[in-house]
Design an enzyme around this catalytic site. Structure first.
Site, mmCIF file in Angstrom:
data_model
loop_
_atom_site.group_PDB
_atom_site.id
_atom_site.type_symbol
_atom_site.label_atom_id
_atom_site.label_comp_id
_atom_site.label_asym_id
_atom_site.label_seq_id
_atom_site.Cartn_x
_atom_site.Cartn_y
_atom_site.Cartn_z
ATOM 1 N N CYS A 33 3.441 8.365 1.527
ATOM 2 C CA CYS A 33 4.116 7.502 2.369
ATOM 3 C C CYS A 33 4.167 5.882 1.601
ATOM 4 C CB CYS A 33 3.033 7.049 3.628
ATOM 5 S SG CYS A 33 3.450 5.831 4.576
ATOM 6 N N CYS A 82 6.641 -6.255 14.761
ATOM 7 C CA CYS A 82 6.428 -5.523 15.977
ATOM 8 C C CYS A 82 4.866 -5.796 16.416
ATOM 9 C CB CYS A 82 6.473 -3.880 15.710
ATOM 10 S SG CYS A 82 8.098 -3.472 15.214
ATOM 11 N N GLU A 112 0.751 -1.031 0.036
ATOM 12 C CA GLU A 112 0.018 0.012 0.075
ATOM 13 C C GLU A 112 0.826 1.376 -0.034
ATOM 14 O OE1 GLU A 112 -4.026 -1.252 2.067
ATOM 15 O OE2 GLU A 112 -2.484 -1.309 3.510
ATOM 16 N N CYS A 153 1.801 -3.655 15.188
ATOM 17 C CA CYS A 153 1.883 -3.185 13.712
ATOM 18 C C CYS A 153 1.213 -4.170 12.901
ATOM 19 C CB CYS A 153 3.205 -2.821 13.246
ATOM 20 S SG CYS A 153 3.417 -2.683 11.443
ATOM 21 N N CYS A 157 6.901 -7.598 6.798
ATOM 22 C CA CYS A 157 7.872 -7.217 7.461
ATOM 23 C C CYS A 157 8.278 -8.294 8.382
ATOM 24 C CB CYS A 157 7.412 -5.864 8.358
ATOM 25 S SG CYS A 157 8.802 -5.117 9.113
ATOM 26 N N CYS A 194 -1.158 4.921 10.005
ATOM 27 C CA CYS A 194 -0.067 4.330 10.193
ATOM 28 C C CYS A 194 -0.235 2.709 10.997
ATOM 29 C CB CYS A 194 0.682 4.986 11.462
ATOM 30 S SG CYS A 194 1.182 6.426 10.893
ATOM 31 N N GLU A 224 10.610 -2.866 6.679
ATOM 32 C CA GLU A 224 11.529 -1.972 7.187
ATOM 33 C C GLU A 224 12.354 -1.739 6.141
ATOM 34 O OE1 GLU A 224 12.514 -0.886 10.074
ATOM 35 O OE2 GLU A 224 14.203 -0.417 8.778
#
Ligand code: SAH
Ligand code: SF4
Length: 383
Positions: free
Chosen positions: A105, A116, A92, A119, A112, A349, A169
């Protein structure tokens, strides 16, 4: 011979490739400007290139962004695009317009590996690195598309800032990231200044040093906790690169950075990392008063957690965010609270999920265990 996607090249790369066609450097510059300043993909329309070159390009090259799956516009003007990057993976890209700028963004990976807790991308697990053409392709596509929809005059840009804060990342995909950053900065490309391009990282220490040497753009570091025990839980990469090492790397970075501070991002999780005691500890951390960690010139950006169903976590209330921010501000630390944008289209986010194949095992690992909350850091650990 398979056609080469020209979005994969920075100007040096394109020059070398054109050299292989027997073309001079200034031809590569012209071509680069067609691609990135005009957003042109049709070689036949590149009117100042010799006919013979246009024919060669048509045979050997393409200009293609990842395939668009969907476009969604939010009530607040935010636009989100979902791109197919093959193998059941999607990434995205989000455009966030503000009065004085337009920020894109961009994603750097499908999924990833950092994982985390808070996330949505981390919950998917890692699928693969994007190539340079797929990273640049997001910018190339978005600028072109926005220019059409906004009806901008020639020479005016819709996108004035780029943040590598989408999925993935970026510093774990350095080989593809570096040429992409160079395309963004190049005067013949997007011509963005170093301070308008931000790499956000969860703290890949050796790669922070590499970026400082190769291409020091603005840096944001996702901190989320003021001591190692808690950060280990929230950002598993902290076990490899703990806070003291991370803050040392940030200080080294400042020697070359285009700004004289590092932005520290802090996702506000109710009852997990948002207590006044932790705010005070964060002040001590960035002052260099905790363990071996050095002081750091920084600004704090508090991001209210954007919930997603599987996280089991809760967004801090506005009152708790305000109280946390007050502690930091009273200590003289410049602190902003990020406005949530694009919430209604899950473009905020950490909500970027794409459509990926089910990676159930990672998902279970992340959701099964409760976060252990440490009131104070256990003995023997930094900070
Ligand atoms: N991997 C990089 C960049 C992508 S994440 C990094 O971690 O920095 C971009 C930012 O969104 C990071 O600061 C990240 O911590 C934050 N973020 C991730 N999930 C979030 C969520 N659910 N709510 C709010 N912020 C989130
Ligand atoms: Fe990866 Fe960043 Fe999400 Fe952590 S916050 S899982 S590093 S994308």
């Amino acid at each position: 011979m398979a056609a080469v996607n020209l979005l994969a090249f920075d100007l040096d790369g394109l020059t070398a490739w054109c050299d292989g066609l027997g073309e001079k450097r200034f031809r590569a510059q012209q071509l680069f400007r067609w691609l990135h300043q005009k957003g042109e993909s049709d070689f036949a329309r590149m009117s100042d290139l010799a006919r013979s070159l246009r024919d060669k390009l048509a045979d050997a090259a393409t200009v293609s962004a990842p395939a668009l799956i969907s476009e969604q516009a939010s009530a607040d003007g935010t636009t989100k695009w979902l791109f197919d990057v093959g193998g059941g993976n999607a990434v995205e890209t989000v455009f966030i317009p503000e009065d004085d700028r337009g920020t894109l963004c961009i994603s750097s990976q499908a999924g990833c590996a950092v994982g985390c807790r808070f996330c949505s991308t981390g919950h998917q697990g890692f699928s693969r690195n994007l190539g340079t053409a797929e990273i640049v392709g997001q910018l190339w596509f978005a600028e072109r598309r926005l220019r059409q929809t906004l009806g901008l005059p020639e020479g005016e840009r819709a996108i004035t800032n780029v943040v590598m804060m989408g999925m993935g990342e970026p510093l774990q995909n350095y080989a593809a990231l570096l040429p992409a950053l160079r395309v963004m900065l190049d005067d013949h490309g997007y011509g963005l200044s170093r301070r308008r391009v931000t790499v956000s990282t969860s703290g890949v220490v050796p790669m922070i040093d590499r970026l400082r040497e190769d291409c020091p753009v603005a840096l944001a570091v996702s901190l989320h906790a003021p001591h190692d025990a808690l950060r280990d839980e929230l950002v598993p990469l902290n076990r490899k690169y703990p806070l003291a090492e991370l803050l040392q790397a940030c200080n080294r970075y400042l020697e070359a950075a285009p700004r004289d501070f590092i932005t520290l991002e802090y996702c506000m999780l109710q009852e997990v990392n948002d207590t006044p005691a932790l705010a005070h500890q964060l002040v001590r951390l960035v002052r260099g008063l905790e363990g071996d960690a050095p002081s750091l010139r920084c600004k704090l950006n508090l991001i209210p957690f954007n919930p997603f169903p599987e996280s089991g976590l809760v967004r801090s209330t506005p009152q708790r965010v305000a109280a946390f921010a007050d502690v930091l501000r009273e200590a003289g630390i410049v602190t902003t609270v990020r406005k949530t944008r694009g919430d209604d289209i899950a473009a905020a986010c950490g909500q970027l999920a794409g459509e990926v194949q089910d990676r159930t095992r990672v998902h279970q690992r992340l959701t099964r265990q409760p976060i252990r909350i440490h009131a104070a850091p256990p003995a023997g650990r930094t900070a």
